[in-house]
Motif scaffolding. Sequence first.
Motif, mmCIF file in Angstrom:
data_model
loop_
_atom_site.group_PDB
_atom_site.id
_atom_site.type_symbol
_atom_site.label_atom_id
_atom_site.label_comp_id
_atom_site.label_asym_id
_atom_site.label_seq_id
_atom_site.Cartn_x
_atom_site.Cartn_y
_atom_site.Cartn_z
ATOM 1 N N ARG A 131 47.255 40.909 33.822
ATOM 2 C CA ARG A 131 47.142 41.820 34.962
ATOM 3 C C ARG A 131 48.019 41.382 36.128
ATOM 4 O O ARG A 131 48.490 42.191 36.908
ATOM 5 N N THR A 132 48.170 40.070 36.285
ATOM 6 C CA THR A 132 48.901 39.568 37.459
ATOM 7 C C THR A 132 50.159 38.801 37.077
ATOM 8 O O THR A 132 50.883 38.337 37.948
ATOM 9 N N ASP A 181 47.363 35.609 32.518
ATOM 10 C CA ASP A 181 46.613 36.755 33.026
ATOM 11 C C ASP A 181 47.571 37.949 33.025
ATOM 12 O O ASP A 181 48.424 38.070 33.898
ATOM 13 N N ALA A 207 45.573 43.455 42.905
ATOM 14 C CA ALA A 207 45.099 42.694 41.743
ATOM 15 C C ALA A 207 45.142 41.218 42.108
ATOM 16 O O ALA A 207 46.148 40.727 42.622
#
Lengths: 346, 346, 346, 346
Positions: free
Chosen positions: B302-303, B300, D228
């Motif tokens: 984003r993280t 992921d 997030a």
Amino acid sequence: MIKVGIIGASGYTGGELLRILAQHPKVEVAAITSRTHEGKKLEEVFASFTGWNGPVFNGSDSADAVDGCDLVFLAVPHGVAMALAPALLEKGQKVIDLGADFRFRDYRIYEAWYKKEHCAREMTKLAAYGLPELYRKEIREAQVVGNPGCYPTSVILPLCPLLKAGVVDPDRIIIDAKSGVSGAGRKAEVAYHFPELFGNFKAYGVATHRHTPEIEQELSRLAGKEVAVSFTPHLLPVARGILSTLHLSLTKTMNTAEVESMLAEAYQGEPFIKIVREPQLPELKNVTGTNCCHIAVRVDPRTRQLIVVSVIDNMIKGASGQAIQNMNIMCDLPETMSLVQWPVYP
Amino acid sequence: MIKVGIIGASGYTGGELLRILAQHPKVEVAAITSRTHEGKKLEEVFASFTGWNGPVFNGSDSADAVDGCDLVFLAVPHGVAMALAPALLEKGQKVIDLGADFRFRDYRIYEAWYKKEHCAREMTKLAAYGLPELYRKEIREAQVVGNPGCYPTSVILPLCPLLKAGVVDPDRIIIDAKSGVSGAGRKAEVAYHFPELFGNFKAYGVATHRHTPEIEQELSRLAGKEVAVSFTPHLLPVARGILSTLHLSLTKTMNTAEVESMLAEAYQGEPFIKIVREPQLPELKNVTGTNCCHIAVRVDPRTRQLIVVSVIDNMIKGASGQAIQNMNIMCDLPETMSLVQWPVYP
Amino acid sequence: MIKVGIIGASGYTGGELLRILAQHPKVEVAAITSRTHEGKKLEEVFASFTGWNGPVFNGSDSADAVDGCDLVFLAVPHGVAMALAPALLEKGQKVIDLGADFRFRDYRIYEAWYKKEHCAREMTKLAAYGLPELYRKEIREAQVVGNPGCYPTSVILPLCPLLKAGVVDPDRIIIDAKSGVSGAGRKAEVAYHFPELFGNFKAYGVATHRHTPEIEQELSRLAGKEVAVSFTPHLLPVARGILSTLHLSLTKTMNTAEVESMLAEAYQGEPFIKIVREPQLPELKNVTGTNCCHIAVRVDPRTRQLIVVSVIDNMIKGASGQAIQNMNIMCDLPETMSLVQWPVYP
Amino acid sequence: MIKVGIIGASGYTGGELLRILAQHPKVEVAAITSRTHEGKKLEEVFASFTGWNGPVFNGSDSADAVDGCDLVFLAVPHGVAMALAPALLEKGQKVIDLGADFRFRDYRIYEAWYKKEHCAREMTKLAAYGLPELYRKEIREAQVVGNPGCYPTSVILPLCPLLKAGVVDPDRIIIDAKSGVSGAGRKAEVAYHFPELFGNFKAYGVATHRHTPEIEQELSRLAGKEVAVSFTPHLLPVARGILSTLHLSLTKTMNTAEVESMLAEAYQGEPFIKIVREPQLPELKNVTGTNCCHIAVRVDPRTRQLIVVSVIDNMIKGASGQAIQNMNIMCDLPETMSLVQWPVYP
């Protein structure tokens, strides 16, 4: 408010009584008992009742535990109810027994099939058979009601109008029934261990199930003659619900629509009985969570057989819901009170 | 033919050993024992073996019951195996324990988590941890194998290459695992009563499950430092299978394809490990009935989390299949013998 | 090695053929076709075959797609097989049709129930009905085999010895059958959407199901007279398996043990038929994943009814397993080759 | 009586709105629409409503179909609601959208994740996010409510008090969620075909699910900074219910009882939120059929992780029940009206 007590409230039928009565505007549950859960709160026995504020379990199994109640539900094993009931009656309490002890007009049939002596033989004659669609008047006047078995409810309701009208041969009644596992109660047995039943299906109790004489008692009255049925139950890998398939022989030529109309007329105005018309057929999930019985029929012109399919929720119309329907009748309340509910779907 | 005995053959893992060995061309099951089913035929205990012609259950739980066997599977509760194993070893028999008694290099960890004294402390040092993909050589040379737990198998296999390569932070390993009910064994308990679990789902043993130290033992070796994991198991309403979702923190920037390749390379040539490539994800039914482990990964961006999903059949790669894989290795047989099988689908 | 082709290999029966043939030591799957999955690898269509190395799907639906094959399985919808088969026969290929097109000796019955004209009427006379326990000799000599339907297999096998011996009334055969959902094939329909069926159960196709004439064709031959049956199928909320309950009228006084013995004698030596003795009863999971049929009987002395319960895996003995059994016979291979398997349990 | 209309009433959320509103003493369902079921009675689309006497489906999808209604529920696919809503608002009708179109304060986030332009951008600013426990006041004053997604409801409710109090690290929020199949809606797809999912389990939409930005929007407000999250959904083989397991890092030393108390205090007086105390853990079936959310927590002292488990019925608190809770608030009715119900068990 009517005060009710529930003796044996820690099983599935006890839980269902409590759940339905929680919505009842005229009833207060004043006492619940369980020999194994004395002193516990309801939510400790059923996590589904998390947050419930009601009485804790009384551990006694004597009639004293429900002193002060107007009506007592007995949700105890067969054989226990007949020992408890006389003391309750003496105190003037109304009694609804969810077991088999007061279902039989002739205690000898009970003794033969349940293999024990009946210790309240005289009381069995006073008890009404708690199927409101057939015995509403008797139930209203009775102090003791023997609440019908789950399979018998699913079988007698569709057969009643047909036998009364004489359109099916009472000597050729074949019942192929399928029940969810909650019918076996809430007890630990390897036979009901989740992995054993998941994805599985089987017949059981073939030609020996104890609901047979109960079905025969009622069908015999309706047919006006001794009736013996062939009854084959099966265990469905679901939690709830009964679907019974009746294989019947027509005594006269009728088509599907005619049989549908006969049933629809017979049950006109009955709030819990619905005739499902061709091409629809009943489905278990259309009644689970409700007190309804759905019935459909098909005439097979090739064989002159009449196939009838009925569905009920075994825990509601087949047990606790019907018991509350009986309570409403016995207490002069509207019969559908707290029992009107559409099924959660899907 | 290699002669094997199974002590405790009436449970689910015993049944699976028998089922798989029935297809094994080089093995003869010479003795099966069960304290509660003495003298019974296998088909009386497992109707799925209707027609089986093999040994009847010996009721003894002593080492004598498997005299003459070359190798003995112990499918008994924790604590029983450590009492039985020394006598078997003395007779020169190979031993594969499907329980926890021989999984720990440090008996003190066993004693702390299983809350009992270990009565064969010295033997634990001789035992190999039976995860062939990691310890093939040790297993081949061992006389005693501690067969891994089901959850640990599903967790260690995907983590091994990642920890070895140092691409995930060993201090931030979160394991969210889900198991079918057969993992609880074949015992009658209300908690596993069919109606209680049907349509249900829950977490259990949160932060206290006894597979935690087993996972940590192996991850610590792979990471080269003490590792503590957060392990949360759940109970799936199915009979078989484990799906473990690992939530990991990448220590360097990688994309999904790169992690897939790292795993694929690490397990190249391993017959039972398959890397499922994006956009596919593993499904329980793609491995049930087989000895396979399917693994997929997603980064992921984003993280910077790495999510890893692995599936095994808890009764096969998580228990009996892996035990037979170990047997094959210990007996110099082809490792996949009797273990190659596509899943029955759907 | 025998080369086989599978036309229509992307459905459930196609998948099962592939799974079973993967274990067959004498067969090579040389060609698989699917109009909708042209060029795809098998694992893209069935993730359960992850890692499979075999032919990719040919998108053609013509007979050319299986050129060079010795035997061709047709796993296509009704009506498609009869258009394909003649060209295959002309090339000298053996054909096993898993659909209905070659099950009927009298094409007019097919045309009446399947509502379409049969375009290979002459071929229907050459086809053998692929139930090996009844027609082993015909199958061995046939170039075309009509593989039986799933329900008919579960019904004809238990009835065959009883009708031959004349102990049940052929005019009173009532079949109450229950099938898992895989019987509906692998197609997206709201009626088979998971939430609609989960926890549900229903009858369907009452008195109109197209397996009725197939059952009647075979029972009539066995009874030596025209037989009409009452057939009521139901949809079980499981993936696999059929349980059929037959409600029969005895023509002479017999007890359960006598009927058991009659069946056991009739099927002595048959590798896939097992008589389950009282007090045991068949269960779905005791046959799923296998090519077996388990049968039990009960005489109800009160009603003189004979209740017969049979179980099969609808995808194996009811479809692909039986097809491979037929292939083994047609190709002079041991009949059980690649078909011996105990069920995965639980 | 308040008149309500439901646009798109033939899906699962539409059916649940109708079921719950049927018990509502202050509401009349005046209009229901469905483009595919024009003119049909409700029981033809949902057999679970057999016997329902209400409006038939209007086939129009324009705002005119609900003329005269005080409040309109939009149970239509994403993208359809934003086209319908402006006309409804103009007529002065209140609107509750069960889809995603009005959940985002920033339409650009909607456009980025839902991959379409928002055609009612200005309206999104007026809409309240319909989570009553957080936004009761805003909902009361709003004319448009964006009803929360099912996963976000199960995640935001337990996290709200923890983030507000600053006891968990907002940069390390890991969500491992599991949903029943009804969350996928009532549409025919092979992926949701009963046999594919029965006995199965899988992750899906890993790191890409569209409920992610909705969760982040709300958690960011609560944390007071951009958050997030790592969100991994799974598909449970049951019809209903969501269980979310949150893996959190404590920012200060707390034990399980302390976190329980913090949550209990935060939700004191909230009728639908219940904190389940150690050693109990939430179970799906304890909330299915109800509007409740059950929450439990465990601190793992070994890893300083906080594990939170929450359960809701995805169709009720996760959709239609919450929508009716919002309706009650918007219409100045008691918030729990028609929503008080214990779960049917087992």
